[in-house]
Design an enzyme around this catalytic site. Structure first.
Site, short mmCIF file in Angstrom:
data_model
loop_
_atom_site.label_atom_id
_atom_site.label_comp_id
_atom_site.label_asym_id
_atom_site.label_seq_id
_atom_site.Cartn_x
_atom_site.Cartn_y
_atom_site.Cartn_z
N HIS A 196 0.85 -1.20 0.00
CA HIS A 196 0.00 0.00 0.00
C HIS A 196 0.88 1.25 0.00
O HIS A 196 1.54 1.56 0.99
CB HIS A 196 -0.88 -0.02 1.24
CG HIS A 196 -2.04 0.92 1.19
ND1 HIS A 196 -2.27 1.80 0.16
CD2 HIS A 196 -3.07 1.12 2.08
CE1 HIS A 196 -3.36 2.50 0.39
NE2 HIS A 196 -3.87 2.11 1.56
N TYR B 247 -0.88 7.46 3.26
CA TYR B 247 -0.22 6.64 4.26
C TYR B 247 1.29 6.69 4.04
O TYR B 247 1.79 7.48 3.25
CB TYR B 247 -0.82 5.24 4.27
CG TYR B 247 -2.32 5.30 4.54
CD1 TYR B 247 -2.80 5.90 5.69
CD2 TYR B 247 -3.24 4.80 3.62
CE1 TYR B 247 -4.17 6.00 5.94
CE2 TYR B 247 -4.61 4.89 3.86
CZ TYR B 247 -5.06 5.49 5.01
OH TYR B 247 -6.41 5.60 5.25
N ARG C 172 -16.77 -0.54 -2.96
CA ARG C 172 -18.06 -0.24 -2.34
C ARG C 172 -19.24 -0.90 -3.05
O ARG C 172 -20.24 -1.21 -2.42
CB ARG C 172 -18.25 1.27 -2.25
CG ARG C 172 -17.24 1.92 -1.32
CD ARG C 172 -17.40 3.42 -1.25
NE ARG C 172 -16.28 3.99 -0.52
CZ ARG C 172 -16.13 5.30 -0.29
NH1 ARG C 172 -17.04 6.15 -0.73
NH2 ARG C 172 -15.07 5.74 0.37
#
Length: 429
Positions: free
Chosen positions: A211, A216, A388
């Site tokens: 990731h 992040y 989603r």
């Protein structure tokens, strides 16, 4: 002799074998979306993957029965790869105190349990290894009201004094001010990813994703807005990507040669009009992408944003990230680089849209970034990653196939529940 209800192989309990796995096209000449793709030694029966979705529901990093149910539902219903949510490689790397973790051998068992089930269905399981960096130690989003602080303090299991990043620059108001990572912190981080990758292999996962998106740790490290270091890990483009490249090398060295390795990036910070003299943008991502095949990366998962509270994302365009993925893919092919597949993610909800991404182009502005593949059709990406929409419709693979007129395999236990067509059951041979 009566037919035998054959058991799934290599499974620690009885469940019927799914041969072929759900989501496999049974119609002749299906669209590319429902054709197999092989990456290294792993074959996926279709091009629809479940993107990692944070659920903030783990206990001390351990996955629970919730995760078993949540992830199994997608694989059982035809997704060829389901990727476990962002999983921290160090205790201080979670977004929230309830994030998934893999910094301890004890955390392997619940992942293996999920892998056993996914494999019993003939499907594949991935895991996204991560460190939240300066966005760590926050509260689950449903706990935060408008204008309230996101910070998870010690009394609720947070670690605001141990949040770390490339520089001591907070993500925004209400977030911890990170400490600038030392040389030892950097070594510990790389070792954390290496060790977590080993544990993931032991747990039985088929695919690993690193990731490097959404603000992040790696994302903030690559950005000149959030990385103000003056050592070999800051300043120039080459220095800012150094930590990610070193981590990729460390992970690739310890996983099987036949295991696919993915990297998710924020292709742009959406800060071009922010007044900042420089930011991470699509051109930066293209420069990075060109280096990845030589490091053993197989697919670039193209997302965007998340590194600055002042980002401006053009959400009026539902293809905003798909268009970027298409541009990256086109420029790689124009440069003669064919060893890096591209994954598209973001607001993919409709069958025709998913089909067009991996196969048929659309008229209009996107034509200039499309490249014809070997079959003579224009392709924007090689894989679609959906998040989603799977929460709304766990059976989305089947709905897409039905809307496209493609017969696909359903789980054998559900063979009586297939969608109807013209008043009749859609039958499967």
């Amino acid at each position: 002799m009566a037919p035998v209800n054959v058991a799934a192989a290599n499974t620690p309990y009885y469940t019927p074998a799914q041969t072929p796995p759900a989501g496999t096209a049974l119609s002749p000449n299906p669209p590319t979306l429902f054709t197999p793709i092989k990456i290294r030694d792993v074959t996926f029966q279709n091009r629809i993957w479940v993107a990692p979705m944070c659920t903030y529901s783990a206990k001390d990093g351990f996955l629970t029965d919730f995760h078993f149910q949540h992830l199994s539902a997608f694989s059982f219903r035809g997704a060829s790869l389901t990727i476990i949510e962002a999983t921290s490689v160090l205790p201080n790397g979670g977004i929230t105190p309830q994030d998934s973790g893999l910094w301890s051998d004890a955390q392997i068992a619940p992942i293996r349990r999920i892998a056993d089930f996914v494999h019993s269905q003939g499907q594949k399981l991935g895991i996204q290894l991560a460190h939240a960096g300066r966005k760590a130690s926050t509260l689950a989003p449903w706990l935060v009201g408008r204008g309230e602080s996101d910070l998870a303090t010690e009394d609720v299991g947070g670690w605001p004094a141990d949040v770390m990043g490339p520089s001591a620059i907070p993500w925004g108001k209400g977030y911890a001010t990170p400490r600038e990572m030392t040389a030892q912190d950097i070594k510990d981080l790389i070792n954390g990813f290496r060790d977590a990758a080993k544990r993931a292999v032991e747990a039985g996962v088929d695919v690993i994703e690193i990731h490097a998106a959404h603000g992040y740790l790696f994302c903030s490290w690559m950005s000149p807005i959030s990385n103000k270091r003056t050592d070999q890990y800051g300043g120039s483009f080459e220095n800012r990507i150094r930590l990610l490249l070193e981590t990729i090398k460390a992970v690739r060295e310890v996983i099987p040669s036949g295991m696919p390795l993915l990297v998710r990036v924020s292709s742009t910070e959406w800060m071009e009009n922010s007044g900042e003299p420089e930011s991470w943008d699509v051109e930066s991502t293209i420069r990075l992408a060109k280096l990845l095949p030589a490091l053993g990366v197989d697919l670039l998962d193209v997302s965007s944003g998340g590194n600055h509270e002042k980002q401006v994302i053009p959400r009026h365009n539902v293809d905003y990230q798909v268009d970027i993925a298409a541009r990256i893919r086109a420029e790689l092919l124009e440069a003669g680089i064919k060893g890096l597949l591209i994954g598209a993610v973001g607001l993919i909800t409709e069958a025709e849209a998913a089909k067009s991404i991996v196969e048929n182009g659309k008229e209009g502005p996107r034509d200039q970034v499309e490249i014809e593949n070997e079959r003579g059709v224009k392709t924007k990406a090689d894989i679609v990653l959906v998040a989603r929409q799977f929460l709304r419709e766990p059976e989305w693979v089947f709905r897409v196939a039905y809307k496209l007129g493609v017969e696909v395999k359903w789980p054998i236990q559900y063979h009586r529940g297939q969608f109807r067509k013209d008043g009749e059951l859609v039958t499967v041979p």
